[in-house]
Enzyme design. Sequence first.
Site, PDB file in Angstrom:
ATOM      1  N   LYS A 278       0.791  -1.231   0.000  1.00  0.00           N
ATOM      2  CA  LYS A 278       0.000   0.000   0.000  1.00  0.00           C
ATOM      3  C   LYS A 278       0.826   1.286   0.000  1.00  0.00           C
ATOM      4  CE  LYS A 278      -4.002   0.512   1.404  1.00  0.00           C
ATOM      5  NZ  LYS A 278      -5.107   0.808   2.323  1.00  0.00           N
ATOM      6  N   GLU A 285      -5.523  13.201   1.994  1.00  0.00           N
ATOM      7  CA  GLU A 285      -6.648  12.909   2.897  1.00  0.00           C
ATOM      8  C   GLU A 285      -6.758  13.972   3.981  1.00  0.00           C
ATOM      9  OE1 GLU A 285      -6.954   8.275   3.593  1.00  0.00           O
ATOM     10  OE2 GLU A 285      -4.881   8.856   3.238  1.00  0.00           O
TER      11      GLU A 285
END
Length: 455
Positions: A278, A285
């Site tokens: 990942k 964000e």
Amino acid sequence: MPRFEQDPDPVFWQLNASLSFDRRLAPYDLRQSRAHARALRSAGVLDDAELEQLLGGLDRVEAEIDGGDFAFEPSDEDIHMAIERRLTEIVGRVGGKIHTGRSRNDQVATDLAMFVADRAAVGRELLTACLGRIHALAVQHRDARLPGYTHLQRAQPVSLAHHLLAWFWMLRRDVDRFDAAGAAAAAMPLGSGALAGVNWEIDRQAVAADLGFDRVVENSIDGVSNRDFALDYLSAAAVCATHLSRIGAEIVLWSTSEFGFCRPAEEFSSGSSIMPQKMNPDAAELLRAKAPRVVAALTTLSGVMHGLPLAYSKDLQEDKEPLFDAADTIELCLRALDGMLPGIEFDHGRMAAAAADEMAAATDVADLLVRRGLPFREAHGVVGGLVRHALDADIPLSAIPPGDLADFSDLLDEEYYEVLGEGSWLDSKVSRGGTSAVAVAAQLEIAAGSLAELE
Ligand code: ARG
């Protein structure tokens, strides 16, 4: 003989003291005190020697604060009292003269206006840097295309430069908002006294010039009651943070495997503690998530000001924490955007493949019919029929055979297939501000001009 016989209750002290957060106003308070001391000299309150003593003392206070060895006392309620207390320790009795013709009410309003003027200028500067980055990205990706979305459904293809320039104009408007906040903060409250003015002929205009204000507040009651400049700044910051949240949200969305339009800069991403594959777009964000906090600062101060009788009430002490937090937050976010933009990698292939969805050309087919005389509403209906047919038959629009076109409209011919040919859709958007290469090139130039004005 002091007015009070009882010491303040410790809980009251904790509630009332503002030193823990207003100490960051120290640089402004020191500059202000120097200017005020000079004004007291001009007004004949101080002689030359006293002025020199006070200025020397203020220098020492400043050095102590800057050096981190200023010893705050438990009795220092706020930064204004702490500085005056220390000044008097250093210079002796003459220190007691600095507060002539001044109240903490106009002092704090003045410090805060100076703070806001500085933050507004920093906001402008950071935004200008981000605008430069966005413009550069737009130039770099002027040949890339991606779907434009409405309702987060693919709508019409656009050039990436076009989309990035939408970010540009969004943030460009924020510059004007920060400038307006800076202009609102450029009126000096000092000289208002507690509320009614002061008993000395102080040349307020000269003090204002000394401190970099461009004018004085004309009404002393307004001077100590007004926090509009802070509201203006917070409103600029709130709108700006909201813009950053939308940009952040798009970067998050675009960097999903599902979209795959971009890869966020590695230095602004994190890995997962458990999933080695990942790369999470954390910075984007957080840009997305910080906006409510900044908006909350605006609503907090609006709440404090709401229904507050003039002039000063201790309520106004609650102006600082939301303001400071919002300023720190928006500046950090703008720095993050500035830092992350150059490292974003766009996948032109993925974007182009998504933009090649023929359905996106539906409006262009409708416009073909309009050019042949059909009212747009009817053309919309005809194309709706073609789309339904293609979906039912599970074929692209261009796979509807020429022979079947007449079932939908006798105005359709071979040009239908040309319109559906990839590439024509984008370049048909020739209107000013549209997505055709020509219109985007023109827009890039206008944006460059706007940027040059800022720089
Ligand atoms: N710490 C106060 C504030 O932040 C300063 C002004 C105090 N004025 C007063 N009259 N007690 O608002």
